[in-house]
Motif scaffolding. Structure first.
Motif, PDB file in Angstrom:
ATOM      1  N   PRO A   1       0.806  -1.226   0.000  1.00  0.00           N
ATOM      2  CA  PRO A   1       0.000   0.000   0.000  1.00  0.00           C
ATOM      3  C   PRO A   1       0.840   1.277   0.000  1.00  0.00           C
ATOM      4  O   PRO A   1       0.518   2.237  -0.701  1.00  0.00           O
ATOM      5  N   ASN A   2       1.939   1.293   0.766  1.00  0.00           N
ATOM      6  CA  ASN A   2       2.789   2.491   0.784  1.00  0.00           C
ATOM      7  C   ASN A   2       3.381   2.767  -0.583  1.00  0.00           C
ATOM      8  O   ASN A   2       3.401   3.914  -1.059  1.00  0.00           O
ATOM      9  N   ASP A   3       3.884   1.715  -1.250  1.00  0.00           N
ATOM     10  CA  ASP A   3       4.462   1.892  -2.578  1.00  0.00           C
ATOM     11  C   ASP A   3       3.394   2.244  -3.605  1.00  0.00           C
ATOM     12  O   ASP A   3       3.646   3.006  -4.544  1.00  0.00           O
ATOM     13  N   PHE A   4       2.191   1.700  -3.430  1.00  0.00           N
ATOM     14  CA  PHE A   4       1.088   2.038  -4.327  1.00  0.00           C
ATOM     15  C   PHE A   4       0.784   3.531  -4.242  1.00  0.00           C
ATOM     16  O   PHE A   4       0.585   4.194  -5.267  1.00  0.00           O
ATOM     17  N   VAL A   5       0.746   4.055  -3.026  1.00  0.00           N
ATOM     18  CA  VAL A   5       0.492   5.493  -2.852  1.00  0.00           C
ATOM     19  C   VAL A   5       1.567   6.311  -3.555  1.00  0.00           C
ATOM     20  O   VAL A   5       1.266   7.252  -4.307  1.00  0.00           O
TER      21      VAL A   5
ATOM     22  N   VAL B   1      -0.667  12.827  17.834  1.00  0.00           N
ATOM     23  CA  VAL B   1      -1.803  12.774  16.913  1.00  0.00           C
ATOM     24  C   VAL B   1      -2.048  11.338  16.491  1.00  0.00           C
ATOM     25  O   VAL B   1      -1.118  10.618  16.115  1.00  0.00           O
ATOM     26  N   GLN B   2      -3.297  10.943  16.548  1.00  0.00           N
ATOM     27  CA  GLN B   2      -3.742   9.697  15.946  1.00  0.00           C
ATOM     28  C   GLN B   2      -4.631  10.050  14.757  1.00  0.00           C
ATOM     29  O   GLN B   2      -5.571  10.839  14.896  1.00  0.00           O
ATOM     30  N   SER B   3      -4.321   9.490  13.597  1.00  0.00           N
ATOM     31  CA  SER B   3      -5.128   9.719  12.404  1.00  0.00           C
ATOM     32  C   SER B   3      -5.839   8.420  12.058  1.00  0.00           C
ATOM     33  O   SER B   3      -5.199   7.401  11.793  1.00  0.00           O
ATOM     34  N   CYS B   4      -7.157   8.476  12.085  1.00  0.00           N
ATOM     35  CA  CYS B   4      -7.969   7.263  11.986  1.00  0.00           C
ATOM     36  C   CYS B   4      -8.668   7.178  10.636  1.00  0.00           C
ATOM     37  O   CYS B   4      -9.258   8.155  10.166  1.00  0.00           O
ATOM     38  N   ASP B   5      -8.617   5.998  10.026  1.00  0.00           N
ATOM     39  CA  ASP B   5      -9.367   5.736   8.803  1.00  0.00           C
ATOM     40  C   ASP B   5      -9.547   4.232   8.677  1.00  0.00           C
ATOM     41  O   ASP B   5      -8.767   3.460   9.245  1.00  0.00           O
ATOM     42  N   ILE B   6     -10.570   3.813   7.925  1.00  0.00           N
ATOM     43  CA  ILE B   6     -10.826   2.383   7.757  1.00  0.00           C
ATOM     44  C   ILE B   6     -10.336   1.856   6.416  1.00  0.00           C
ATOM     45  O   ILE B   6     -10.387   0.660   6.176  1.00  0.00           O
ATOM     46  N   ASP B   7      -9.842   2.722   5.547  1.00  0.00           N
ATOM     47  CA  ASP B   7      -9.315   2.328   4.241  1.00  0.00           C
ATOM     48  C   ASP B   7      -7.809   2.081   4.376  1.00  0.00           C
ATOM     49  O   ASP B   7      -7.071   2.967   4.811  1.00  0.00           O
ATOM     50  N   ARG B   8      -7.348   0.890   3.994  1.00  0.00           N
ATOM     51  CA  ARG B   8      -5.925   0.600   4.202  1.00  0.00           C
ATOM     52  C   ARG B   8      -5.014   1.457   3.337  1.00  0.00           C
ATOM     53  O   ARG B   8      -3.869   1.712   3.706  1.00  0.00           O
ATOM     54  N   PHE B   9      -5.513   1.938   2.210  1.00  0.00           N
ATOM     55  CA  PHE B   9      -4.702   2.849   1.407  1.00  0.00           C
ATOM     56  C   PHE B   9      -4.611   4.217   2.072  1.00  0.00           C
ATOM     57  O   PHE B   9      -3.594   4.899   1.956  1.00  0.00           O
ATOM     58  N   ALA B  10      -5.673   4.616   2.762  1.00  0.00           N
ATOM     59  CA  ALA B  10      -5.600   5.861   3.540  1.00  0.00           C
ATOM     60  C   ALA B  10      -4.557   5.736   4.637  1.00  0.00           C
ATOM     61  O   ALA B  10      -3.780   6.671   4.879  1.00  0.00           O
ATOM     62  N   LEU B  11      -4.519   4.597   5.300  1.00  0.00           N
ATOM     63  CA  LEU B  11      -3.521   4.394   6.357  1.00  0.00           C
ATOM     64  C   LEU B  11      -2.109   4.499   5.784  1.00  0.00           C
ATOM     65  O   LEU B  11      -1.218   5.073   6.413  1.00  0.00           O
ATOM     66  N   ALA B  12      -1.922   3.940   4.589  1.00  0.00           N
ATOM     67  CA  ALA B  12      -0.616   4.062   3.933  1.00  0.00           C
ATOM     68  C   ALA B  12      -0.327   5.511   3.575  1.00  0.00           C
ATOM     69  O   ALA B  12       0.791   6.004   3.775  1.00  0.00           O
ATOM     70  N   ALA B  13      -1.341   6.227   3.065  1.00  0.00           N
ATOM     71  CA  ALA B  13      -1.153   7.636   2.702  1.00  0.00           C
ATOM     72  C   ALA B  13      -0.801   8.469   3.929  1.00  0.00           C
ATOM     73  O   ALA B  13       0.062   9.358   3.864  1.00  0.00           O
TER      74      ALA B  13
END
Length: 218
Positions: A6-10, A102-114
């Motif tokens: 996911p990180n490389d995809f971003v 800071v905690q940044s919350c999201d349920i999309d794994r690509f968002a977590l990578a972003a």
């Protein structure tokens, strides 16, 4: 065929850029929705994946990020939750404004990578959290920042009810609203407003007058 993480995809499917409202924050952003959406489906080898919201700096988030940079007293030294974080823009701004954590919350794994990739790009430490926090208590959180969560009625009602409960515990809750249909009309207090340049890829106009509301407990 090599599958990208996911990180490389971003990194591969976006371009590092800034927005006119936030020249001090660099983000991995997409320029078009459809090609990235198709690339996401191909990578996951499935259809009906969520739209790549994580690849765009939405006006609600931009306005909240600008506010905390302009008014660092709102977050300085505090524990902050960036809710439905997408790119991680708001959380990054909070760290730059002096938040303790800071905690940044999201349920999309690509968002977590972003979030991870963008935090690294800006030289700040943000904890990416994969969880649906709606309905949960938030012990230890001083400030909740939500960039743009009132664009669909069911989500807006669910999230707003939860966040009012969070506000009742003494937590500061700020919502960025670029004129969405389902933002609350009562129990809110305006703390800032910005005109945010937008893309016609995302919105139906080239700028959005965006208000940051403090959500009050009932």
């Amino acid at each position: 065929m090599t599958t990208l993480s996911p990180n490389d995809f971003v990194r591969t499917n976006t371009t590092v850029a800034t927005t006119p409202l936030l020249p001090e924050i660099r983000l991995h952003l997409a320029t078009e929705v459809t090609p990235l959406w198709e690339a996401t489906e191909e990578t996951l080898r499935e259809s009906n994946v969520p739209p790549p919201y994580w690849a765009f700096a939405w006006p609600g988030g931009q306005a909240v990020a600008r506010l905390v940079l302009d008014r660092p007293d709102l977050v300085a030294g505090k524990s902050v939750l960036d809710f439905a974080a997408g790119t991680g823009l708001v959380g990054i701004a909070a760290m730059k404004a002096g938040a303790a954590r800071v905690q940044s919350c999201d349920i999309d794994r690509f968002a977590l990578a972003a979030i991870a990739v963008n935090a690294e790009l800006n030289g700040v430490e943000v904890k990416a959290v994969s969880a649906d926090l709606v309905g949960r208590d938030l012990p230890g959180i001083d400030v909740v920042l939500a960039g743009d969560v009132c664009y669909e009625k069911p989500m807006a009602e669910r999230v707003t009810a939860w966040l009012r409960g969070v506000a009742a515990t003494g937590t500061l809750v700020l919502l960025g609203d670029p004129g969405r249909a389902y933002v609350p009309t009562t129990g809110i207090e305006r703390v800032g407003r910005y005109t945010v340049p937008t893309s016609l890829e995302l919105e139906d106009r080239e700028t959005r007058d965006t208000t940051i509301w403090r959500l009050l407990p009932e």
